[in-house]
Design a protein around this motif. Structure first.
Motif, PDB file in Angstrom:
ATOM      1  N   ALA A 186       2.990  15.417   1.283  1.00 48.48           N
ATOM      2  CA  ALA A 186       2.305  14.195   1.721  1.00 48.48           C
ATOM      3  C   ALA A 186       1.672  13.441   0.553  1.00 48.48           C
ATOM      4  O   ALA A 186       1.243  12.296   0.719  1.00 48.48           O
ATOM      5  N   ALA A 187       1.621  14.101  -0.620  1.00 46.48           N
ATOM      6  CA  ALA A 187       1.018  13.441  -1.787  1.00 46.48           C
ATOM      7  C   ALA A 187       2.069  12.711  -2.631  1.00 46.48           C
ATOM      8  O   ALA A 187       1.740  11.897  -3.484  1.00 46.48           O
ATOM      9  N   LEU A 188       3.332  13.008  -2.349  1.00 49.29           N
ATOM     10  CA  LEU A 188       4.427  12.437  -3.129  1.00 49.29           C
ATOM     11  C   LEU A 188       4.443  10.907  -3.069  1.00 49.29           C
ATOM     12  O   LEU A 188       4.794  10.221  -4.028  1.00 49.29           O
ATOM     13  N   LYS A 189       4.023  10.390  -1.917  1.00 55.59           N
ATOM     14  CA  LYS A 189       4.107   8.934  -1.727  1.00 55.59           C
ATOM     15  C   LYS A 189       3.141   8.165  -2.618  1.00 55.59           C
ATOM     16  O   LYS A 189       3.240   6.945  -2.714  1.00 55.59           O
ATOM     17  N   ASP A 190       2.217   8.892  -3.291  1.00 53.28           N
ATOM     18  CA  ASP A 190       1.351   8.201  -4.262  1.00 53.28           C
ATOM     19  C   ASP A 190       2.105   7.893  -5.544  1.00 53.28           C
ATOM     20  O   ASP A 190       1.655   7.096  -6.359  1.00 53.28           O
ATOM     21  N   GLN A 191       3.239   8.563  -5.756  1.00 57.29           N
ATOM     22  CA  GLN A 191       3.964   8.388  -7.022  1.00 57.29           C
ATOM     23  C   GLN A 191       5.269   7.630  -6.900  1.00 57.29           C
ATOM     24  O   GLN A 191       5.792   7.130  -7.877  1.00 57.29           O
TER      25      GLN A 191
END
Ligand code: ADE
Length: 219
Positions: free
Chosen positions: A79-84
């Protein structure tokens, strides 16, 4: 630009990735990686999908399998991938791809998620930045859609297409106000009585430019 594609059928991309503009883009720095969900499933016997809650036809790609694959490949919370990067689910329920969206996607690193069967568990919404459709019809899976999207995006990368002019004023581009391009003809000038418009063989470049602009307006 990095492009990571998650699919159950990586071999479906073999022909596509061998095409000249993809190879040219790769020489200019495009990195394409194909990942098979099945290689990362935490379930037994390579299971990746399951029957839908509430009943109904088809199978649904499991969210735990999808996240396991993303986390194994990127080494971080899915779910943190979308920050990159742009994390895109290919789905007929998504926003329709157009020229402007292709140009926007060309500016980011991308992760494409292909579904099969009845698609991906809806909780994929916590993982993605975009849900994109290539048109109002249903394909058997996201692979063909991922290739269509990749093709449109790669054409926007500088140097991927040998003649840059052919990209700038092609159909649906801002240069043509979203309209379609003028028609193209080549030899022979006449075939079975079907003639190329006289103006195109006149050698009068100003008249040709006017004719082409007129075609763009009327089409
Ligand atoms: N998967 C199935 N149908 C699709 C479509 N029309 N666009 C994107 N992904 C899809």
């Amino acid at each position: 630009m990095k492009l990571d594609v998650f699919t159950l059928f990586p071999e479906a991309f073999d022909w596509f990735l061998g095409q000249v503009h993809l190879r040219r883009a790769a020489d200019l720095g495009l990195q394409v990686n194909l990942w098979n969900y099945r290689d990362y499933t935490p379930l037994n016997a390579g299971q990746v999908d399951d029957a839908p809650y509430g009943g109904g036809a088809g199978m649904v790609l499991r969210i735990d399998v999808l996240c396991a694959a993303l986390e194994a490949v990127f080494g971080q919370d899915c779910a943190a991938l979308k920050d990159q990067r742009r994390v895109v689910e290919l789905t007929p329920k998504g926003r329709q791809l157009d020229d402007a969206l292709a140009a926007e996607l060309a500016a980011a690193d991308l992760c494409l998620l292909c579904g099969r069967y009845e698609g991906i568990d809806e909780r994929v919404e916590h993982v993605v930045t975009d849900r994109i459709s290539i048109g109002p019809y249903v394909l058997s899976g996201g692979e063909v859609a991922a290739m269509a999207l990749t093709d449109a995006v790669v054409r926007k990368l500088e140097g991927a297409v040998s003649n840059p002019e052919s990209v700038v004023s092609e159909s649906h581009s801002p240069e043509l106000n979203g309209g379609v391009e003028y028609p193209h003809y080549t030899r022979p000038a006449e075939y079975r009585g079907w003639r190329v418009p006289d103006v195109l063989v006149s050698g009068n470049h100003a008249a040709i430019a006017r004719w082409r602009a007129g075609q763009v307006r009327t089409r």
